[in-house]
Design a protein around this motif. Structure first.
Motif, short mmCIF file in Angstrom:
data_model
loop_
_atom_site.label_atom_id
_atom_site.label_comp_id
_atom_site.label_asym_id
_atom_site.label_seq_id
_atom_site.Cartn_x
_atom_site.Cartn_y
_atom_site.Cartn_z
N UNK A 104 0.81 -1.21 0.00
CA UNK A 104 0.00 0.00 0.00
C UNK A 104 0.85 1.27 0.00
N UNK A 105 2.17 1.10 -0.05
CA UNK A 105 3.08 2.23 -0.07
C UNK A 105 3.20 2.76 -1.49
N UNK A 106 2.81 4.01 -1.72
CA UNK A 106 2.75 4.55 -3.08
C UNK A 106 4.10 4.54 -3.77
N UNK A 107 5.16 4.86 -3.04
CA UNK A 107 6.49 4.89 -3.63
C UNK A 107 6.91 3.50 -4.10
N UNK A 108 6.60 2.49 -3.28
CA UNK A 108 6.95 1.13 -3.66
C UNK A 108 6.13 0.67 -4.87
N UNK A 109 4.83 0.95 -4.86
CA UNK A 109 3.97 0.58 -5.98
C UNK A 109 4.44 1.26 -7.25
N UNK A 110 4.79 2.54 -7.16
CA UNK A 110 5.27 3.27 -8.33
C UNK A 110 6.56 2.64 -8.85
N UNK A 111 7.45 2.25 -7.95
CA UNK A 111 8.71 1.62 -8.36
C UNK A 111 8.45 0.33 -9.12
N UNK A 112 7.61 -0.54 -8.56
CA UNK A 112 7.36 -1.84 -9.18
C UNK A 112 6.67 -1.68 -10.54
N UNK A 113 5.65 -0.83 -10.60
CA UNK A 113 4.92 -0.68 -11.85
C UNK A 113 5.76 0.00 -12.93
#
Length: 228
Positions: A114-123
């Motif tokens: 649910x961490x936006x920075x992590x999600x942005x990194x993966x996507x």
């Protein structure tokens, strides 16, 4: 999610390719000991494929999702050097496609699904896994929970970015991603299309992302699922 009873399910012997092709999707799901899935919507084809068939260090996974029936399925290539490429599907001439991304880096520290920075990194890594893809202005617009299956959470995200083509054009693309952590890695399915086609194809992209599931298990067991 772990594959319940997968070793026992395949202990009866290795299936030849023609036997695998003759099985229905539901029969394969049952034989592999996977949780049942609701019937794919009209116009969609249920997909169940093995990722990590080579002799390298890729995480071995069973990947499951529904794809539009007119989309072409592309599997990773396998040779003596191992497996290359990823699992993907799409109507490529029109710019509609979805692709699997697997990384060995699960969330750590304060990072989570649910961490936006992590999600942005993966996507962002997922959309750029082809070296020819050059992009800019990648943005995660919204993150929201998907299903929780057998203790494994799936997080969904809406995103957009600009694709810089080799011909010098800029193509605005919009998509939906699903991210989860199974085994020792993080896995994502990203489905996207051009901004001009998004309104027409949004429901298709969301079905791909919503139906995405990942299962791990004994590497030796999964290696024997297919005799090719």
């Amino acid at each position: 999610a772990g594959v319940a009873g997968v070793a026992g399910a395949i202990g009866v012997g290795v299936l030849r390719p023609e036997a695998v092709l003759a099985e229905s999707f539901d029969e394969r799901v049952s034989r592999f000991g996977l949780p049942p899935q609701s019937k794919a919507p009209g116009g969609f084809t249920p997909t169940l494929e093995l990722y990590g068939r080579g002799q390298g260090d890729r995480q071995r996974l069973l990947v499951r999702f529904n794809r539009p029936s007119l989309w072409v399925l592309v599997k990773p290539s396998v040779d003596v050097n191992g497996e290359d490429g990823t699992l993907s599907a799409g109507d490529y001439q029109k710019g509609d496609n979805a692709a699997l991304y697997v990384t060995g880096a699960p969330p750590s520290g304060t990072a989570s699904l649910s961490d936006k920075a992590f999600v942005q990194q993966i996507l962002s890594e997922a959309i750029s896994q082809k070296s020819a893809n050059i992009y800019e202005n990648f943005k995660v617009k919204k993150i929201y929970p998907g299903v929780n299956e057998a203790g494994h959470e799936y997080m969904l995200a809406d995103f957009q970015y600009d694709l810089l083509t080799g011909a010098g054009f800029v193509v605005n693309r919009v998509g939906v991603g699903s991210i989860t952590n199974v085994g020792k890695g993080t896995q994502a399915m990203v489905a996207a299309t051009t901004q001009t086609r998004y309104k027409k194809n949004e429901a298709d992209l969301r079905e791909v992302a919503n139906s995405f599931r990942v299962y791990d298990g004994s590497a030796s067991a999964l290696a024997n699922l297919y005799d090719y």
